[in-house]
Scaffold this motif. Structure first.
Motif: not given
Lengths: 272, 259
Positions: A243-272
């Protein structure tokens, strides 16, 4: 004195999406044909399920209308997901070409800029097709419709989009370390497309649990559909979790957004 | 001409990642279909539409593998040459464009040979690869596969030739891919289809490029062996003629972009 508070993330997203749409509809013929092509693509996967149910009578006791209803939820959710996250497929190119440098310089969340860099034309055809299938099958399916259930269906479809987007976003985040996450994306996409329309209760239980707790496809259509169809005995998890499926979706997405912002720190520019 | 085959072989490898990505995608797809077919068959003892679960899984393994190798993309041949303007260079070569193009596509097929190992390997792992029905079936399977190769290359080329009229239409190519995948029987054997749908599939050339050799492998050639091979041959002649005709019309309206 002008108000200098930046607009909300949602507002930024809406503005950028509108600009993308405006530039996409400039090539009218391509826009229309691409949307039609997308409808074809979706129609064929429905035809696949249709042929199987025709040949086999039913799948695990689920009739064609019931399977098509699962499919309707999934395809509409998938279409909304495409609208939101279609550009994630381009993450590798954006990172490799250094386009991401620009995102970091602008005063808008880099994730919002990535998601809105182009308008996903195929999503338009997908949304139209998904809504048609969903409405037709929702009427035909043996569901005891009430205002509450209709509301739940709408929420479940949105939740379905967030479940898929969360998985794709989490995988795309690894681009900053791996430089190319598209093999991961395409494997996840295959799993979602292939298993999406089936009642997961017919799969071996181990696969069912895998699709619930590792690659959370079950929340994206099967659980809500089973509840609406009154097939609670086919659920292989507690009813409250389904029954909580929609809530699970939202929670997972919130988690994924957080993960993305953490991983951005590992971005190494190819240099331009 | 051999040099064109070589170019066709090497070009895909210039985009190594996208090729290497194709392998896990095929493997995963085969594994998924084997799970799906077994689940679908779970409630049914024995055969459905004359096929048991072993045949269905084996068909998926072989079908996805063959389609992965034979069904080349029209994007990489004429279509992209037209939109890049490189078609002008092609036209100055002393070999006919269609010959060049067929050679190029042949190279692309040769380049995708590792897919066979990946596909069949996955088939062995998921335990879905049944040997052919008989030695004769195996032999005719190979013959039919060669004819299928010709049919699929000509279909792709006919599609590619339309790019002289439509330069940038992703939608049409996408529709082509989808219709081909479905109607060729690459994932779904024609024998499961309802009669009207099978009639549509039989009227199209795509089934001659994948379904026919597979059906022969599993000992049920559509309409009997001579008819099955005959239909393939007819399609080769018809498609070859169509390609030549379309090209004779197209050469007068070649737009060399940036030329």
């Amino acid at each position: 004195m002008a108000d200098l508070t930046p607009p909300s993330t949602l507002r930024q997203f809406a503005v950028l999406l509108r600009i993308g749409l405006a530039s996409a509809v400039q090539y009218r013929a391509n826009f229309v044909l691409t949307s039609v092509g997308a409808i074809f693509y979706e129609a064929v996967s429905l035809a696949f399920v249709g042929v199987i149910v025709h040949a086999f009578g039913s799948i695990g006791g689920w009739s064609f209308v019931e399977v098509a209803f699962v499919y309707g939820i999934r395809s509409t959710g998938h279409a909304l997901h495409g609208l939101l996250s279609g550009q994630l497929w381009m993450t590798a190119g954006v990172v490799r070409r250094g386009e991401f440098d620009r995102y970091l310089l602008r005063p808008v969340d880099p994730l919002v800029q990535l998601l809105t860099r182009r308008f996903q034309i195929t999503a338009v055809g997908d949304v139209v097709f998904g809504l048609v299938v969903l409405s037709v099958t929702a009427v035909a399916a043996p569901v005891d419709w009430s205002v509450g259930w209709v509301a739940y269906l709408v929420v479940a479809v949105v939740g379905s989009a967030f479940v898929e987007s969360a998985v794709m976003l989490a995988l795309a985040s690894s681009t900053f370390r791996l430089l190319d996450a598209s093999p991961l994306l395409s494997v996840a996409d295959r799993v979602f497309v292939t298993f999406g329309p089936y009642p997961l209760s017919v799969l071996p239980r181990a696969v069912g649990y895998l699709l619930t707790f590792v690659l959370p496809l079950a929340y994206a259509a099967f659980f809500p559909a089973a509840l609406l169809l009154g097939r609670t005995k086919d659920l292989f998890v507690p009813t409250w979790l389904a029954l909580a499926s929609p809530a699970v979706g939202l929670l997972l997405y919130a988690g994924a957004v957080r993960l993305f912002h953490r991983q951005v720190r590992h971005y190494a520019s190819p240099g331009h | 001409m051999l040099s064109q085959v070589r170019i066709g072989m090497l070009t895909p490898w210039a985009y190594r990642t996208s090729i290497l990505l194709g392998y896990p995608a095929i493997a995963v797809q085969i594994a998924l279909y084997s799970v799906v077919w077994r689940a679908i068959y779970a409630g049914h003892d024995g055969e459905v539409a004359g096929a048991d679960v072993r045949t269905a899984v084996g068909y998926a393994v072989l079908g996805l593998t063959i389609a992965g190798v034979l069904n080349t993309s029209p994007y990489h041949s004429i279509a992209s040459r037209v939109s890049d303007g490189l078609i002008g260079v092609d036209l100055t070569r002393p070999i006919g464009l269609l010959t060049q193009n067929l050679a190029f596509q042949t190279g692309a097929v040769v380049a995708s040979m590792p897919t066979v190992a990946v596909g069949l390997g996955t088939g062995l792992v998921v335990g879905g690869l049944a040997p052919p029905k008989s030695v004769a079936a195996a032999g005719w399977f190979v013959v039919s596969l060669l004819l299928a190769f010709a049919v699929s290359q000509l279909t792709t080329m006919l599609m590619a030739l339309t790019s002289f009229w439509t330069i940038e239409v992703g939608g049409i190519t996408m529709t082509f891919f989808v219709v081909r995948t479905f109607m060729s029987g690459a994932i779904l054997p024609l024998w499961f289809m309802p009669d009207w749908l099978r009639a549509v599939a039989v009227a199209l050339p795509f089934q001659a490029s994948t379904y026919t050799p597979l059906a022969i492998y599993f000992g049920r050639p559509p309409g009997g062996l001579p008819a099955a091979l005959g239909v393939q041959t007819v399609w080769i002649v018809v498609l070859g003629g169509l390609c030549a005709w379309v090209w004779s019309r197209a050469r007068h309206r070649v737009v060399v972009q940036g030329g």
